[in-house]
Design a protein around this motif. Structure first.
Motif, PDB file in Angstrom:
ATOM      1  N   HIS A   1      -5.784   0.877  -3.127  1.00  0.00           N
ATOM      2  CA  HIS A   1      -6.030   0.404  -1.761  1.00  0.00           C
ATOM      3  C   HIS A   1      -5.763   1.508  -0.743  1.00  0.00           C
ATOM      4  O   HIS A   1      -6.451   1.607   0.276  1.00  0.00           O
TER       5      HIS A   1
ATOM      6  N   ILE B   1      -4.586 -10.036  -7.702  1.00  0.00           N
ATOM      7  CA  ILE B   1      -3.929 -11.336  -7.802  1.00  0.00           C
ATOM      8  C   ILE B   1      -4.453 -12.127  -8.998  1.00  0.00           C
ATOM      9  O   ILE B   1      -3.686 -12.655  -9.808  1.00  0.00           O
TER      10      ILE B   1
ATOM     11  N   MET C   1      -8.159  -6.691  -3.658  1.00  0.00           N
ATOM     12  CA  MET C   1      -6.904  -7.438  -3.523  1.00  0.00           C
ATOM     13  C   MET C   1      -6.971  -8.751  -4.307  1.00  0.00           C
ATOM     14  O   MET C   1      -6.005  -9.144  -4.965  1.00  0.00           O
TER      15      MET C   1
ATOM     16  N   ARG D   1       0.830  -1.204   0.000  1.00  0.00           N
ATOM     17  CA  ARG D   1       0.000   0.000   0.000  1.00  0.00           C
ATOM     18  C   ARG D   1       0.858   1.245   0.000  1.00  0.00           C
ATOM     19  O   ARG D   1       1.909   1.273   0.638  1.00  0.00           O
TER      20      ARG D   1
HETATM   21  N1  TRP Z   1      -3.300  -5.693   1.374  1.00  0.00           N
HETATM   22  C1  TRP Z   1      -1.864  -5.727   1.228  1.00  0.00           C
HETATM   23  C2  TRP Z   1      -1.220  -5.117   2.474  1.00  0.00           C
HETATM   24  O1  TRP Z   1      -1.807  -4.288   3.112  1.00  0.00           O
HETATM   25  C3  TRP Z   1      -1.401  -4.987  -0.002  1.00  0.00           C
HETATM   26  C4  TRP Z   1      -1.925  -5.615  -1.243  1.00  0.00           C
HETATM   27  C5  TRP Z   1      -2.902  -5.128  -2.055  1.00  0.00           C
HETATM   28  C6  TRP Z   1      -1.494  -6.850  -1.801  1.00  0.00           C
HETATM   29  N2  TRP Z   1      -3.099  -5.963  -3.095  1.00  0.00           N
HETATM   30  C7  TRP Z   1      -2.260  -7.029  -2.976  1.00  0.00           C
HETATM   31  C8  TRP Z   1      -0.531  -7.799  -1.436  1.00  0.00           C
HETATM   32  C9  TRP Z   1      -2.083  -8.157  -3.786  1.00  0.00           C
HETATM   33  C10 TRP Z   1      -0.378  -8.929  -2.243  1.00  0.00           C
HETATM   34  C11 TRP Z   1      -1.142  -9.097  -3.413  1.00  0.00           C
HETATM   35  O2  TRP Z   1      -0.101  -5.463   2.768  1.00  0.00           O
END
Ligand code: TRP
Length: 360
Positions: free
Chosen positions: A46, A164, A160, A12
């Motif tokens: 995010h 992926i 998220m 982030r």
């Molecule tokens: N949510 C993760 C964090 O706060 C960051 C993140 C967003 C992430 N999208 C992702 C990590 C996709 C891995 C894959 O650390």
């Protein structure tokens, strides 16, 4: 050419990177880029879930990209991109949300945490399943529009998952705090695949670094080093700042008798030393602790220098890079182009199986 497995990870866009990020993630990313098709991105969308100041957002993005590059991520080996440069992510996020339950999102631990923060409800974070949890749903529904839990926070796991799945990633290196999100990602992938009788989305697995998995403690005697704990050593810290932080780290009164147990604050310093100092040096201070001859001042001096030996070259590289907007721009444009290439294909397939078809 043999197809390499796809690794994806995001960070982030909030604040600078610290030693915890370095030992917990970055250092391993640098190793992985040789063996996998690595895609690393800055999650600026995010970051919007917590409504940052617009003046800060792109500065944070630039800082993190610069720090990634300075720490050794090689744009010729890995794809580095900014999430918002791939608009396909936003579209698939809308599509995937049609198969995500509000209930399962509301039960996510990270959501409850953030919802409580947004509503100003204090709880002991060490007991994530406190009785208050049962009431958080009511609090959310009853909240007025000034103190609100925004829908972006609720659907954070969908976004998220899309990061992926749109890259069809096989391995996702994330810390423990993200495991639940990854579990949801797998569930959403399975659900989508079975609903549309497709095998579009592979189920990603968490990539743990095995023996290399480390917990990087903070300097305040408590647990983990973390942005929100205010106990961090940043990669960008100047020598003077860094030395001062280490010299001020919490300790105790020192061992009174031979072979005393080690208190948590002192153990934390030993743990940091194990990450940064030569094994003989760690040994020497552990022996000094055991025979009560240890002087914490000496240990801290040594520790500060050994940390600096790692962070100083990275900092110098950061300073060099951050004036080179031209280069950073080139890296990010090239990264976005590659990331979009894969994302566009996945989105096309998703629209197709969902029945969004041109009939005219
Ligand atoms: N949510 C993760 C964090 O706060 C960051 C993140 C967003 C992430 N999208 C992702 C990590 C996709 C891995 C894959 O650390």
């Amino acid at each position: 050419m043999e197809k390499k497995e796809i690794v994806l990870s995001g960070i982030r866009a909030t604040g600078n990177l610290h030693l915890g990020n370095y030992f917990g993630a970055l250092r391993n990313f640098v190793k992985m880029q040789n063996d996998y098709d690595c895609r690393f991105f800055i999650a600026d969308l995010h970051a919007l879930t917590t409504n940052p100041d617009p003046a800060d957002l792109h500065v944070n993005v630039k800082n993190i990209v610069t720090e990634y590059l300075a720490a050794g991520i090689d744009p010729e080996k890995a794809t580095i991109f900014v999430q918002s440069d791939v608009p396909e992510i936003s579209e698939l996020y809308l599509l995937l949300n049609m198969h995500v339950g509000i209930g399962e999102l509301m039960r996510t631990a990270s959501f409850k945490d953030k919802a409580r923060k947004a509503l100003g409800i204090k709880t002991d974070s060490s007991t994530p399943t406190s009785p208050e949890d049962d009431n958080i749903e009511k609090e959310i529904i009853g909240s007025d529009s000034n103190k609100r839990v925004n829908a972006g926070l609720l659907t954070y796991p969908t976004l998220m998952a899309v990061d992926i799945l749109i890259q069809k990633a096989n391995k996702v290196p994330v810390g423990k705090d993200q495991e639940q999100h990854l579990e949801l990602t797998r569930r959403f992938a399975r659900r989508f695949n079975s609903f549309y009788k497709t095998d579009l989305f592979p189920e990603p697995e968490n990539y743990t670094f095995g023996a290399a998995a480390v917990k990087v403690p903070g300097l305040d005697g408590s647990g983990k080093m973390g942005k929100s704990e205010g106990n961090c050593i940043y990669l960008i810290d100047e020598d003077k700042v860094l030395r001062k932080k280490v010299m001020r780290a919490m300790t105790d009164e020192g061992p009174k008798e031979p072979n005393s147990p080690v208190s948590l604050p002192v153990q934390n310093l030993f743990s940091l030393m194990e990450l940064t100092s030569a094994p003989e040096v760690v040994e020497q201070f552990k022996n000094a602790y055991a025979d009560c001859s240890i002087r914490y001042g000496d240990l801290k001096k040594q520790l500060a220098e050994d940390i600096l030996a790692i962070t100083r070259p990275i900092r110098e590289h950061i300073i060099e890079l951050r004036n080179n907007d031209e280069y950073i721009g080139r890296v990010l444009r090239q990264g976005a182009e590659r990331a979009r290439y894969y994302a566009a294909e996945t989105l096309r397939e998703a629209r197709e199986v969902m029945g969004i078809r041109k009939f005219y």
